[in-house]
Design an enzyme around this catalytic site. Structure first.
Site, mmCIF file in Angstrom:
data_model
loop_
_atom_site.group_PDB
_atom_site.id
_atom_site.type_symbol
_atom_site.label_atom_id
_atom_site.label_comp_id
_atom_site.label_asym_id
_atom_site.label_seq_id
_atom_site.Cartn_x
_atom_site.Cartn_y
_atom_site.Cartn_z
ATOM 1 N N CYS A 3 -0.373 -0.615 7.184
ATOM 2 C CA CYS A 3 -1.493 -1.162 7.786
ATOM 3 C C CYS A 3 -2.698 -1.018 7.056
ATOM 4 C CB CYS A 3 -1.642 -0.101 8.950
ATOM 5 S SG CYS A 3 -3.013 -0.782 10.255
ATOM 6 N N GLU B 80 -3.133 1.530 4.084
ATOM 7 C CA GLU B 80 -2.663 2.647 3.180
ATOM 8 C C GLU B 80 -2.610 1.816 1.667
ATOM 9 O OE1 GLU B 80 0.706 5.286 4.015
ATOM 10 O OE2 GLU B 80 0.580 4.295 6.042
ATOM 11 N N ARG C 198 9.561 8.249 11.853
ATOM 12 C CA ARG C 198 9.891 7.427 10.696
ATOM 13 C C ARG C 198 10.308 8.184 9.530
ATOM 14 N NH1 ARG C 198 3.312 5.940 9.387
ATOM 15 N NH2 ARG C 198 2.597 7.808 10.129
ATOM 16 N N ARG D 248 -8.945 9.596 7.816
ATOM 17 C CA ARG D 248 -8.496 7.967 8.095
ATOM 18 C C ARG D 248 -9.043 7.497 9.349
ATOM 19 N NH1 ARG D 248 -3.373 5.085 6.620
ATOM 20 N NH2 ARG D 248 -3.073 5.451 8.826
#
Length: 834
Positions: free
Chosen positions: A473, A475, A194, A683
């Site tokens: 998702c 963040e 990405r 995370r």
């Protein structure tokens, strides 16, 4: 306790169904849920007819035009090259206006499409290997023609193969780091999959100022440059010129649609549609160049920014909508007060955005890769509720209207996120709970009481932190303060455990050394020795993960730029620097790394401690022999592992292991400074990667068999949390290592039975559970409200259930579009009654 290796059996039909299940069972076609909505928003109803039957057309136009421009501008500053390429795309991309459209602008052909991001040559996208490209066969969901294949192979891929960001990054890594990164499911870098992390734009800036105002500002700054200030001339001028080019190109792009609408109006026989086309022309002649005056103009201006963003770069999870109920509300309220719009007309415009987003599919289709984002995952996060910058509750009439749309709109768009805090009004929370109870998995919930203090601790002001929006998702972003842009890595904790038990080796990689040689666990006399080996493996993997992130960050600006994104970011404009170009003054660089398989490893270490070291029911040799055999011939050992204490049941001893794992990772993150002076936060957001990451991990001491999925995100292992939702929340809260600020999203998926939430009493129970999650400072919680038998019947009759939506991770998807492994994983998640 549910055995994850068993095939699910069909359960008796439950009597209480969600509204979503009921619509599916009745065989209702895709359309608005409420009959009154179908009549008052007949335009949207027509646009939805047959929508899911359309194939996804691979759109190579953007790749072709980008490549043409980049070939002509080699040697120029990257930000200027990217601006010229974007202008070339906006000038030459074929455009169209579909029947019934009120909002115009598309990054692809009519219908559903997927944009090819050719600059991302590497392991993240399907078109990285030309020999794998073949035209589609009839009936396949993704349509690629012979002409598309020829264009990609002949004109596009050869150029980008020689100019690949992924290749440059891998070549720049130290040898030992590269070897580990090549074990793609031990550590999974995402930087080259990405262009940047999930973001939203400052849409309010465009609505209030207009693109023309930004262009005028840039022209003044260019004129004011001192020609003898060589640093400014060399470093700032290319950026300002790039912004000027992009502003002109965006205005011209809108004007192309205005001209098309007027042309179509001239030959349109229907008077009503002719008036609509003329109104579209007038709006496109005004926005986004000038400030929006009406709700329709504001929505159209926002959509143009979204569309151009899709053409500029591949934002992770797709570009978000930001705090849509905040920046659109003034226009909505004013139009209502002045009689220019009705509630249903506003819903029609909002749902036109949802349809526009649904037409654009973020495609990861290289063989082996869909499992990372199964079911055409998308996260164009649309944030409602939460606190305003001044600390007051921000929910308003538009927040409620968007929730109403979500209950009635049948597609899994938008990715709706509701911010919840301790003072969230009961009325808003009730509307949120009723929307969740509908059963399609929306909205996902974010807890301000956890997120805002952390953002302040990381350097944000209270106003900036209060005004965060959800992106991707799980963040969050302070839009004009954060600067992180590069995709981060996923770490397979299950693989780390296997390396601990195999002296640094993994069975799926031929028992060669992958990690550190930390000793034969058969020689360990205490659990503490095993723990020491485990943490050494963690330290090794994290070290190399951080090295690859540093290299990815520092090389990126040589390959990618984002002038449109940057011109909407205050700090980029102040410094005249592209978002990808390195440290920007006053920007906060809050990156992250994800750890996968948290619940699996907690349960495994708890089983080892209990069975081997405390109760001595097994020797380490017996346990390892059973694992090596994938428990074949060792069912008694497996049953002991399955019945050992498990995470998710408010067991302090087990949860302490999770806390200690988090403390290990957080402590390492605390010691680290990223390439641009920021941090990398811990995370737990697996998306669907726990499926392929589990496929490289052998049997584990929690009783999981080899190659089965790992636990997902922060959630307990599937079917292991058996003491109710509050006990699950307690366990998750107990594992948090709150002494460090280098932590971020902890995503919890929770499945509840529709029967337990029936009626108003059920709504109140769900509201209380959400309040409890907020009080316990969860980061992110989301719910599947669905019956197990519905999922089992969907597996048996996928055609009947093809429109059944389920909550997967930070997104909802159509159940029948998921791989069988992910379907079974969702079925096996604990269904709580309370």
């Amino acid at each position: 306790m549910l055995d994850a290796s068993e095939s699910p059996a069909v359960a008796p039909i439950s009597r209480v169904r969600t509204p979503h299940e009921t619509r599916i069972e009745r065989g209702e076609p895709v359309g608005l849920a409420a009959e009154v909505g179908q009549s008052k928003r007949a335009r949207i109803q027509r646009m939805l007819e047959g929508f899911r039957d359309q194939p996804i057309r691979l759109n190579v136009d953007r790749a072709r035009l980008l490549t043409e421009s980049m070939k002509r501008t080699e040697g120029q500053p990257m930000v200027l090259r990217w601006a010229k390429a974007l202008a070339h795309i906006l000038q030459n991309l074929p455009i169209h206006i579909e029947d019934d459209e009120l909002l115009v602008g598309s990054a692809g052909p009519p219908g559903r499409y997927a944009v090819v991001y050719c600059e991302l040559v590497g392991p993240g996208r399907f078109y990285t290997h030309p020999h794998e490209l073949v035209p589609s066969k009839p009936g396949e969901p993704i349509l690629i023609t012979e002409e598309d294949v020829a264009t990609l192979k002949g004109d596009i891929l050869p150029y980008w193969t020689d100019n690949a960001y992924h290749t440059a990054t891998m070549n720049a890594l130290p040898e030992e780091t590269r070897r580990l990164m090549e074990r793609i499911f031990v550590v999974t870098p995402t930087a080259s999959g990405r262009s940047m992390l999930a973001w939203a734009h400052d849409y309010g800036k465009v609505l209030e100022r207009g693109i023309g105002s930004i262009r005028n500002e840039v022209a003044e700054r260019l004129a004011a440059l001192d020609p003898f200030d060589t640093a400014a001339w060399v470093e700032k001028r290319p950026f300002l010129e790039a912004v000027e080019i992009v502003c002109d190109a965006m205005v011209a792009f809108a004007h192309r649609y205005a001209e098309l609408a007027r042309s179509m109006a001239g030959s349109e026989p229907r008077e009503e549609r002719r008036r609509e086309l003329l109104e579209i022309a007038e709006i496109c002649e005004r926005v986004p160049e000038h400030p929006a005056r009406t709700f329709h103009e504001a929505v159209q201006s926002q959509w143009f920014v979204q569309t151009v963003s899709r053409l500029e770069q591949a934002v992770g999870g797709v570009i978000g909508n930001g705090r849509i109920d905040q920046y659109l509300y003034p226009y909505y309220r004013r139009d209502l007060d002045e009689g220019r719009i009705t509630e249903d007309e506003a819903l029609t415009l909002l749902e036109s955005i949802w349809i526009g987003m649904a037409r654009s599919t973020d495609l990861y289709a290289k063989p082996g890769m869909p499992s990372l984002t199964d079911g055409f995952a998308h996260w164009e996060a649309t944030t409602i509720g939460g606190l305003a910058p001044d600390g007051q509750d921000a929910s308003n009439e538009l927040s409620y209207l968007i929730l109403k749309s979500k209950r009635e709109f049948p597609l899994n768009y938008p990715d709706l996120a509701a911010r919840i805090h301790s003072r969230t009004p009961n009325a808003f929370l009730h509307a949120v709970a009723e929307t969740i109870k509908d059963g399609s998995g929306f909205p996902k919930l974010f807890c301000d009481d956890e997120i805002i203090p952390l953002l302040v601790a990381k350097g944000g002001s209270m106003e900036e932190a209060n005004d965060y929006c959800v992106t991707g998702c799980s963040e969050t972003k302070m839009l004009n303060r954060e600067g992180i842009a590069t995709g981060c890595a996923w770490i397979n904790l299950g693989a780390i455990l296997e390396m601990t038990l195999r002296d640094g080796r993994m069975g799926c990689y031929g028992n060669g050394l992958v990690g550190l040689s930390t000793g034969d666990p058969r020689t360990f006399k205490t659990f503490e020795e095993l723990w020491d080996a485990f943490t050494r493996q963690i330290e090794n993997v994290v070290q190399h993960t951080f090295i690859q992130q540093h290299v990815s960050d520092t090389l990126k600006s040589r390959h990618i730029a984002s002038p449109m994104f940057s011109m909407l970011h205050d700090l980029c404009m102040e410094s005249c620097k592209d978002i990808h170009s390195g440290p920007i003054e006053d920007a906060l660089y809050l990156g992250f790394f994800d750890v996968m398989g948290f619940g699996t490893v907690i349960d495994s270490l708890a089983a080892i401690r209990s069975l081997v070291f405390e109760e001595e029911k097994l020797s380490m040799d017996e346990l390892l022999e059973a694992l090596d055999a994938d428990f074949a011939g060792h069912e008694a050992v497996r049953q002991m592992c399955l019945h050992a204490p498990k995470y998710g049941n408010n067991d302090p001893a087990v949860d302490q292991i999770g806390h200690d794992i988090e403390a290990c990772f957080s402590g390492l993150a605390h010691r680290h400074t990223s390439a641009f002076g920021g941090e990398l936060d811990l995370r737990y957001v697996s998306v669907t990667s726990h499926i392929p990451l589990g496929a490289v991990v052998g049997a584990t001491p929690d009783g999981r068999k080899a190659r089965e999925p790992l636990s997902e995100s922060i959630s307990p292992s599937q079917g292991r949390d058996v003491k109710g939702p509050t006990a699950t929340l307690m366990s998750i809260s107990s594992t948090k290592c709150a002494q460090y600020k280098e932590r971020a999203a902890r995503l919890l998926n929770m499945k509840l039975s529709p029967a337990s939430l029936a009626g108003e009493e059920g709504t109140r129970k769900l509201m209380a559970l959400i309040r409890t999650a907020c009080d316990m400072k969860m980061w992110h919680i989301q719910f599947n409200i669905i019956n197990r038998d519905t999922l089992l019947r969907a597996q048996q009759d996928p055609e009947k259930y093809r429109n059944l939506l389920v909550r997967v991770a930070g997104y909802s998807a159509y159940f029948v579009d998921l791989t069988p492994a992910l379907q079974n994983e969702i079925i096996r998640r604990t269904e709580h009654e309370f």
